[in-house]
Design a protein around this motif. Sequence first.
Motif, PDB file in Angstrom:
ATOM      1  N   ALA A 101       0.826  -1.209   0.000  1.00 13.30           N
ATOM      2  CA  ALA A 101       0.000   0.000   0.000  1.00 13.30           C
ATOM      3  C   ALA A 101       0.860   1.259   0.000  1.00 13.30           C
ATOM      4  O   ALA A 101       0.517   2.259  -0.643  1.00 13.30           O
ATOM      5  CB  ALA A 101      -0.929  -0.002   1.209  1.00 13.30           C
ATOM      6  N   THR A 102       1.983   1.221   0.714  1.00 14.77           N
ATOM      7  CA  THR A 102       2.870   2.383   0.734  1.00 14.77           C
ATOM      8  C   THR A 102       3.495   2.616  -0.635  1.00 14.77           C
ATOM      9  O   THR A 102       3.565   3.760  -1.113  1.00 14.77           O
ATOM     10  CB  THR A 102       3.977   2.195   1.789  1.00 14.77           C
ATOM     11  OG1 THR A 102       3.382   2.031   3.083  1.00 14.77           O
ATOM     12  CG2 THR A 102       4.903   3.400   1.817  1.00 14.77           C
ATOM     13  N   ILE A 103       3.933   1.548  -1.293  1.00 17.18           N
ATOM     14  CA  ILE A 103       4.492   1.684  -2.643  1.00 17.18           C
ATOM     15  C   ILE A 103       3.454   2.283  -3.595  1.00 17.18           C
ATOM     16  O   ILE A 103       3.734   3.221  -4.347  1.00 17.18           O
ATOM     17  CB  ILE A 103       4.983   0.321  -3.167  1.00 17.18           C
ATOM     18  CG1 ILE A 103       6.175  -0.164  -2.338  1.00 17.18           C
ATOM     19  CG2 ILE A 103       5.365   0.412  -4.647  1.00 17.18           C
ATOM     20  CD1 ILE A 103       6.589  -1.594  -2.646  1.00 17.18           C
ATOM     21  N   GLY A 104       2.236   1.732  -3.566  1.00 18.47           N
ATOM     22  CA  GLY A 104       1.175   2.256  -4.421  1.00 18.47           C
ATOM     23  C   GLY A 104       0.832   3.694  -4.093  1.00 18.47           C
ATOM     24  O   GLY A 104       0.562   4.507  -4.989  1.00 18.47           O
ATOM     25  N   SER A 105       0.868   4.037  -2.798  1.00 18.45           N
ATOM     26  CA  SER A 105       0.566   5.413  -2.391  1.00 18.45           C
ATOM     27  C   SER A 105       1.610   6.390  -2.906  1.00 18.45           C
ATOM     28  O   SER A 105       1.285   7.514  -3.296  1.00 18.45           O
ATOM     29  CB  SER A 105       0.492   5.494  -0.856  1.00 18.45           C
ATOM     30  OG  SER A 105      -0.563   4.713  -0.356  1.00 18.45           O
ATOM     31  N   VAL A 106       2.873   5.962  -2.889  1.00 18.66           N
ATOM     32  CA  VAL A 106       3.943   6.827  -3.390  1.00 18.66           C
ATOM     33  C   VAL A 106       3.762   7.084  -4.890  1.00 18.66           C
ATOM     34  O   VAL A 106       4.009   8.193  -5.381  1.00 18.66           O
ATOM     35  CB  VAL A 106       5.319   6.207  -3.100  1.00 18.66           C
ATOM     36  CG1 VAL A 106       6.424   6.957  -3.833  1.00 18.66           C
ATOM     37  CG2 VAL A 106       5.595   6.204  -1.600  1.00 18.66           C
ATOM     38  N   VAL A 107       3.304   6.058  -5.608  1.00 17.69           N
ATOM     39  CA  VAL A 107       3.041   6.234  -7.041  1.00 17.69           C
ATOM     40  C   VAL A 107       1.965   7.298  -7.257  1.00 17.69           C
ATOM     41  O   VAL A 107       2.128   8.228  -8.067  1.00 17.69           O
ATOM     42  CB  VAL A 107       2.628   4.904  -7.693  1.00 17.69           C
ATOM     43  CG1 VAL A 107       2.178   5.127  -9.138  1.00 17.69           C
ATOM     44  CG2 VAL A 107       3.784   3.907  -7.653  1.00 17.69           C
ATOM     45  N   ILE A 108       0.850   7.169  -6.533  1.00 14.61           N
ATOM     46  CA  ILE A 108      -0.238   8.144  -6.671  1.00 14.61           C
ATOM     47  C   ILE A 108       0.229   9.537  -6.254  1.00 14.61           C
ATOM     48  O   ILE A 108      -0.062  10.548  -6.906  1.00 14.61           O
ATOM     49  CB  ILE A 108      -1.456   7.702  -5.840  1.00 14.61           C
ATOM     50  CG1 ILE A 108      -2.100   6.486  -6.479  1.00 14.61           C
ATOM     51  CG2 ILE A 108      -2.486   8.832  -5.739  1.00 14.61           C
ATOM     52  CD1 ILE A 108      -2.656   6.734  -7.853  1.00 14.61           C
ATOM     53  N   TYR A 109       0.948   9.591  -5.142  1.00 14.18           N
ATOM     54  CA  TYR A 109       1.509  10.868  -4.675  1.00 14.18           C
ATOM     55  C   TYR A 109       2.369  11.502  -5.773  1.00 14.18           C
ATOM     56  O   TYR A 109       2.253  12.697  -6.066  1.00 14.18           O
ATOM     57  CB  TYR A 109       2.331  10.597  -3.414  1.00 14.18           C
ATOM     58  CG  TYR A 109       3.271  11.708  -3.008  1.00 14.18           C
ATOM     59  CD1 TYR A 109       2.844  12.707  -2.138  1.00 14.18           C
ATOM     60  CD2 TYR A 109       4.584  11.741  -3.457  1.00 14.18           C
ATOM     61  CE1 TYR A 109       3.711  13.721  -1.750  1.00 14.18           C
ATOM     62  CE2 TYR A 109       5.453  12.748  -3.069  1.00 14.18           C
ATOM     63  CZ  TYR A 109       5.013  13.727  -2.216  1.00 14.18           C
ATOM     64  OH  TYR A 109       5.867  14.721  -1.834  1.00 14.18           O
ATOM     65  N   GLY A 110       3.236  10.685  -6.384  1.00 18.14           N
ATOM     66  CA  GLY A 110       4.109  11.196  -7.431  1.00 18.14           C
ATOM     67  C   GLY A 110       3.342  11.669  -8.654  1.00 18.14           C
ATOM     68  O   GLY A 110       3.685  12.693  -9.248  1.00 18.14           O
TER      69      GLY A 110
END
Length: 249
Positions: A101-110
């Motif tokens: 979830a953190t990896i996916g969140s960083v993608v969306i954040y980016g």
Amino acid sequence: MAQRTAREWALRLLPLLAIAGLVVLFFALGWNRYLSMDLIRAHGLNLQTYARQHWWIALIAFIAVYAVATASTIPGPVFLTLLGGMMFGPVVGMLAQATGATIGSVVIYGVYRTSIGTWLRAKFEADSGFMDRLAKGIDRNAFTTLLTLRLIPSVPFVLINATAGMMAVPLRPYVIATFLGLLPSTFIYTWIGSRLGGLIRAGVRPDLDVLLRQFFWPLMGVVFLSLLLPLGIKLVQMARRRRQGAAPA
């Protein structure tokens, strides 16, 4: 602040459009039915067995799938969280879910930060108004603010990702607060998931009613995080401000 051309805007907004298209395709093809209790009832035991036989492959694949599900903003990750607990147990399932979830969140954040976040932040600074003060206030307390929001399951996960990107908050506190803030509620779900295999083997067909009957008090823990935790945080903040106001000059 330099004006961007239509082509530059199109390139910047392309990732957002791609995510929106992926969500539309996901529902158009009917893949949303796989993110439900049907996934656990139909494939849970087989996936649990596979995870025991091919632990590392299953773990890496689970993290990757969860990251993609989070990055694509597709609803229904809670069922993947239950599945993670069933496949790996509550602790490893919790850590795997939080990692994905953190990896996916960083993608969306980016995506949001590079598409419109940097532009919005520059616009806030140029205007020097309320939004600029709000953004700088979040910067000063980014970790505490984001951790509080992540700890409350009722706050939409996708909304936090998008807002953090659009406000261009610092990346490091965003990542740490996201990972740590996911752990409490995730552990509850993975603990429940770790018990589902035994229920299915006993002939029980898990659904929402079964979950409520069998795991009422653990689920109340999620309710506590959603409802009472914000109140507790608010009371602590009020008490801290009161002590600061009463402190001698």
